[in-house]
Design an enzyme around this catalytic site. Sequence first.
Site, PDB file in Angstrom:
ATOM      1  N   ARG A  40       0.824  -1.220   0.000  1.00  0.00           N
ATOM      2  CA  ARG A  40       0.000   0.000   0.000  1.00  0.00           C
ATOM      3  C   ARG A  40       0.860   1.273   0.000  1.00  0.00           C
ATOM      4  O   ARG A  40       0.419   2.326  -0.452  1.00  0.00           O
ATOM      5  CB  ARG A  40      -0.953   0.010   1.201  1.00  0.00           C
ATOM      6  CG  ARG A  40      -2.032   1.100   1.095  1.00  0.00           C
ATOM      7  CD  ARG A  40      -2.960   1.070   2.278  1.00  0.00           C
ATOM      8  NE  ARG A  40      -4.093   1.979   2.165  1.00  0.00           N
ATOM      9  CZ  ARG A  40      -4.511   2.758   3.152  1.00  0.00           C
ATOM     10  NH1 ARG A  40      -3.924   2.734   4.328  1.00  0.00           N
ATOM     11  NH2 ARG A  40      -5.548   3.562   2.967  1.00  0.00           N
ATOM     12  N   THR A  66      -7.839   7.819  -0.536  1.00  0.00           N
ATOM     13  CA  THR A  66      -7.812   6.416  -0.887  1.00  0.00           C
ATOM     14  C   THR A  66      -8.499   5.667   0.258  1.00  0.00           C
ATOM     15  O   THR A  66      -8.279   5.962   1.431  1.00  0.00           O
ATOM     16  CB  THR A  66      -6.381   5.896  -1.178  1.00  0.00           C
ATOM     17  OG1 THR A  66      -6.429   4.488  -1.319  1.00  0.00           O
ATOM     18  CG2 THR A  66      -5.375   6.272  -0.125  1.00  0.00           C
ATOM     19  N   SER A  67      -9.391   4.753  -0.083  1.00  0.00           N
ATOM     20  CA  SER A  67     -10.312   4.168   0.897  1.00  0.00           C
ATOM     21  C   SER A  67      -9.612   3.335   1.969  1.00  0.00           C
ATOM     22  O   SER A  67      -8.467   2.905   1.805  1.00  0.00           O
ATOM     23  CB  SER A  67     -11.328   3.273   0.175  1.00  0.00           C
ATOM     24  OG  SER A  67     -11.943   3.961  -0.883  1.00  0.00           O
ATOM     25  N   GLN A  68     -10.375   3.094   3.048  1.00  0.00           N
ATOM     26  CA  GLN A  68      -9.909   2.257   4.148  1.00  0.00           C
ATOM     27  C   GLN A  68      -9.724   0.818   3.648  1.00  0.00           C
ATOM     28  O   GLN A  68     -10.641   0.253   3.045  1.00  0.00           O
ATOM     29  CB  GLN A  68     -10.978   2.303   5.238  1.00  0.00           C
ATOM     30  CG  GLN A  68     -10.640   1.536   6.467  1.00  0.00           C
ATOM     31  CD  GLN A  68     -11.740   1.661   7.514  1.00  0.00           C
ATOM     32  OE1 GLN A  68     -12.840   2.144   7.235  1.00  0.00           O
ATOM     33  NE2 GLN A  68     -11.443   1.216   8.713  1.00  0.00           N
ATOM     34  N   PRO A  69      -8.566   0.196   3.884  1.00  0.00           N
ATOM     35  CA  PRO A  69      -8.309  -1.141   3.334  1.00  0.00           C
ATOM     36  C   PRO A  69      -9.384  -2.191   3.668  1.00  0.00           C
ATOM     37  O   PRO A  69      -9.799  -2.949   2.789  1.00  0.00           O
ATOM     38  CB  PRO A  69      -6.952  -1.512   3.953  1.00  0.00           C
ATOM     39  CG  PRO A  69      -6.261  -0.193   4.114  1.00  0.00           C
ATOM     40  CD  PRO A  69      -7.346   0.775   4.497  1.00  0.00           C
TER      41      PRO A  69
END
Length: 218
Positions: A40, A66-69
């Site tokens: 990431r 960028t979104s939460q994993p």
Amino acid sequence: MNSDPSRLLMPRSQEGLARLIDREGLDDGRIAAAFRAIDRRVFVPSRFHRVAYEDRPVGIPADQTTSQPSLIARMIDAARVPAEGRVLEIGTGYGYQTALLARLCREVYSVERHRELAERAEANLLAAGIDNATVKVGDGWAGWPEHAPYDAIVVSAAASEVPGALREQLAEGGRLVIPVAEVGSDNVYLCEKTGGETKIVRLLTPARFVPLVRGAPE
Ligand code: SAH
């Protein structure tokens, strides 16, 4: 200083993040493997490298995130990405989810509204060794008709309704995962196309997303 106590339990390594995904109890075991394979750190701006493995959204240019994993993991799991399939992503951002999707299927097509982000995502994907994802600058409301139909479509920004173009570009039996902006929160819905019609199957989770903006970037 960030005083949020959950920070104390946040993963600090790529393996730590992958273990957190292991614990999500996903149906598709290939997803945690994809998180192990994709770093990431490559997909967040350098000033956020320190927090790259934490399970939280991270800011990227153009006022986006960028979104939460773990949310990405649950959305991809619900989309049931077939190994031999073709996937459409709307909202490339810095390309992290694009890279994960590319590990899971044969071809990924991704549409991003901001040229600056699309170009950076392409560079990041190259740096991560991904060669089966194609990014274009465009309006996700229109999908990407040239490569349709798609076995799965994942939208990473909150729409005001499920775009007709995406409903059409889904393959029969295919799945569409999309956040919709509703009163109070955004809700992530799972849709499926059966008998030629794309219908909502269930609500996956409430979440917060940036808006799926209409039209070309200013
Ligand atoms: N998938 C990315 C999410 C990035 S945030 C990730 O996980 O990192 C959502 C992205 O959607 C932003 O980059 C934003 O610019 C983009 N976006 C918003 N409206 C759009 C539209 N109409 N068409 C394409 N992209 C759009």
